[in-house]
Design an enzyme around this catalytic site. Sequence first.
Site: not given
Ligand code: NAD
Length: 480
Positions: A184, A215, A217-218, A221, A259, A387
Amino acid sequence: MDGRTETAGGSARFHEGRDGLYINGAWRTAAAAERIEVVDPATEQVIARVPAGDARDVDAAVQAARAALPGWAATAPARRASVLEAAAELMAGQREEIAATVTAELGAPPAFAAAVHADLPTAVLGSYAELARGHAFEERIGSSTVLHEPVGVVGAITPWNYPLHQVVAKVAPALAAGCSVVLKPAEDTPLVAQLFARILDEAGVPAGVFNLVTGVGPVAGRALAEHPGVDMVSFTGSTAVGRQIGAAAGGAVKRVALELGGKSANVILPGADLARAVNVGAANVFANSGQTCSAWTRMLVDAARYEQAVELAAAAAEKYVPGERLGPLVSAEQRERVRGYIRKGVEEGARVVAGGPEAPEGLASGYYVRPTVFADVRPEMTIAQEEIFGPVLALIPYQDEEDALRIANGTVYGLAGAVWGADQEQAVAFARRMDTGQVDINGGRFNPLAPFGGYKQSGVGRELGPHGLAEYLQTKSLQF
Ligand code: NAD
């Protein structure tokens, strides 16, 4: 972009090949009627619409992955390696298309898109072909033979900031290990994930071994993370969502890899080459418009050379002209979030020496933010703790090495970092005391085989190289 698609009723060609989900080896219509609009962050125009899959779609993908698991798990590692190798070759051949896709949906400048967003995941995929071929999937410990077996069906959830790299960093080791996958990808960047699905299909990944459900996230995902047919959830994204996914996985007693975010420190010790350390540090923060989880967003400089470092950093920022070397942020929402942090920094008393919250001049469209450098940042300020995920660098002065260490370790995160010393020994001695998963010593380069992952709230588990492969394996001991 005109891939063939199949439906229950036969074959059909979807608009630009994008209006389907890749499940069980074919592009099929989503059960969900909703669509996600994909926006080019430089032009603010809608460039595509993809399905917003729901729980029914996720369920179909997980069932396909479960059905395909025994066959793929039993496939000889050398055969799995050949398929990954073929995929890596196809990726190398489609470098331009991958880069153009990432430029279109993320806004990455074309040169960066090719050199990083296309070449890095291609290298990582190639590395897993080699690792699959060479890995000891069996070992002998005393009277036991220990089998390293695939964990099972993997639910992979990825963010938008390195949209193909983060997909490959999960899918490649999972497939190398013999797992099947449901991916996803982030809603902002689904197009490069679709391109990757077509590449895996062409490379000969058997039906059901890899599945793609686009799709939000909420909905999609969450359905994937909570699906009982998923044995392991591998998530990259924000700490807030990671916490929920970790809790759900804990409740279901299933393996989870997280991550998450970072607030990494770039520690410039007395005696280090200041100009080099500041310039490499600034480049590290402004690359990808600051949307890098491992970015060294806090620059720590000894008080004696602090003002000189501030001048160097401000000068470095001027080179990142928005619309040229500096791309836009991924979305209007991210732009507002980052501008909010810049305003917060000003409110809390930090000094803006480059950039600021105003829109950059001369750009008629696009989610651009000015590359911003803050001086006089105190470790407890919001911009030194949270961050930001934008092109914002905070310079923090320190008194001595103990003070620098306290500041470097003084956040909830611990993903990456850098140390610059008069010599390697001084820098390594400091790095050993840092609570973080990766440290670049005196400008050491990113190593795509080195374990990547966080201490503290930056995550659980490691990606890349042999450590990344081990995440997708579980052991069985046979006693003789
Ligand atoms: P996010 O957590 O909003 O989204 C990440 C993914 O999770 C997306 O695919 C999203 O659709 C999904 N998602 C959102 N809500 C969900 C839920 N309730 N249940 C399941 N899946 C859900 O993050 P973002 O804004 O897309 O990305 C930025 C963040 O990612 C930053 O905090 C960044 O540091 C982190 N990041 C970490 C790494 C690492 O390797 N540590 C790498 C890249 C990004």
